[in-house]
Design an enzyme around this catalytic site. Structure first.
Site, PDB file in Angstrom:
ATOM      1  N   ASP A  14      40.302  97.784  88.250  1.00  0.00           N
ATOM      2  CA  ASP A  14      41.208  96.543  87.861  1.00  0.00           C
ATOM      3  C   ASP A  14      40.536  95.978  86.442  1.00  0.00           C
ATOM      4  O   ASP A  14      39.345  95.568  86.614  1.00  0.00           O
ATOM      5  CB  ASP A  14      41.866  95.569  88.763  1.00  0.00           C
ATOM      6  CG  ASP A  14      42.900  94.680  88.222  1.00  0.00           C
ATOM      7  OD1 ASP A  14      43.614  95.071  87.180  1.00  0.00           O
ATOM      8  OD2 ASP A  14      43.264  93.860  88.802  1.00  0.00           O
TER       9      ASP A  14
ATOM     10  N   ASN B 118      52.920 100.805  87.234  1.00  0.00           N
ATOM     11  CA  ASN B 118      52.216 101.040  85.758  1.00  0.00           C
ATOM     12  C   ASN B 118      53.103 101.693  84.958  1.00  0.00           C
ATOM     13  O   ASN B 118      53.089 101.793  83.642  1.00  0.00           O
ATOM     14  CB  ASN B 118      50.970 101.831  85.967  1.00  0.00           C
ATOM     15  CG  ASN B 118      49.949 101.020  86.434  1.00  0.00           C
ATOM     16  OD1 ASN B 118      48.735 101.494  87.016  1.00  0.00           O
ATOM     17  ND2 ASN B 118      50.025  99.475  86.374  1.00  0.00           N
TER      18      ASN B 118
END
Ligand code: FPP
Length: 234
Positions: free
Chosen positions: A11, A59
């Site tokens: 991340d 995403n």
């Protein structure tokens, strides 16, 4: 002790880039260099399973140009690393809704998985368009069909039997995650390996993924080796 299965949520690529005045996609490019380094190091020290969250089902909401950079970066990674993976005995596996990926990316991944199918020193899994609830639901559906066909009875569904129907089944006895790492300081599991991480130890380095060096990886491993794992016992 070394973990057998390490799972990583890579991340902070976008924030890393933005903090330096670069476009977000540049963070993914730098992030893919870290993928290469961490894969090599994990193999070198003898980790049998490494699972990287490269793309979640959420995403897909990202802008088209960022998605396109992500797919090109993944393709380039596979093309450049396949030789190294072969030489080092690394098998490639993908979990997630692979059929949703662009056709050329699917082809690239399938060819690489085929090329590396007999490698057995480490299994590198990319989670792509992955969501853990979808994985569990899929397993429930498969096993329900077997029950209806009479090949298994509901009483025979044990943990081990159930796991054979999860996307991680090729990991076999290493499918339980020992160490879960999430960079960037966020402390969430985000629908990642919910079943497999039941007894995982967690590490949350407060740095963005493009800064997660081999040295930082060793810090995570050291944190893990200092934990006392009791698995519910005393
Ligand atoms: C999270 O950062 C990262 C991703 C969504 C993609 C991960 C991709 C790579 C590391 C590069 C390519 C992958 C491989 C396997 C070679 P973010 O964009 O969510 O960052 P943010 O939270 O700061 O926005």
């Amino acid at each position: 002790m070394l973990p057998k299965h390490i799972a990583i949520i890579m991340d902070g690529n976008g924030r890393w880039a933005q903090a330096r005045g670069y476009p977000r996609f540049y963070g993914h490019l730098r992030g893919s260099n870290r993928v290469k380094e961490i894969v090599r190091e994990a193999r070198k020290i003898g980790i049998p399973a490494l699972t990287l969250y490269a793309f979640s089902t959420e995403n897909w909401k990202r802008p088209e140009d960022e998605l396109s950079v992500l797919w090109r970066t993944l393709q380039k990674y596979i093309r450049r690393q396949i030789g190294d993976m072969k030489k080092n005995g690394i098998r490639l596996h993908v979990i997630g809704e692979m059929e949703r990926l662009p056709a050329d990316v699917q082809t690239e991944l399938k060819n690489a998985m085929n090329e590396l199918k007999n490698e057995n020193k480490m299994i590198l899994t990319f989670a792509l368009s992955y969501g853990s609830r979808a994985e569990i639901l899929n397993a429930v559906k498969l096993i329900s069909k077997e029950c209806m066909a009479g090949t298994i009875s509901p009483d025979q569904i044990t943990d081990k039997e159930f796991e054979k129907h999860l996307w991680t089944s090729p990991l076999g006895e290493n499918s339980d995650v020992d160490l879960m790492i999430r960079t960037s300081g966020e402390k969430r599991l985000s629908n990642y390996l919910l079943w497999q991480a039941s007894y995982a130890e967690f590490d949350f380095p407060e740095i963005f993924w493009p800064d997660y060096s081999v040295e930082e990886f060793h810090k995570s491993l050291e944190n893990f080796s200092n934990r006392k794992r009791r698995f519910g016992a005393v």
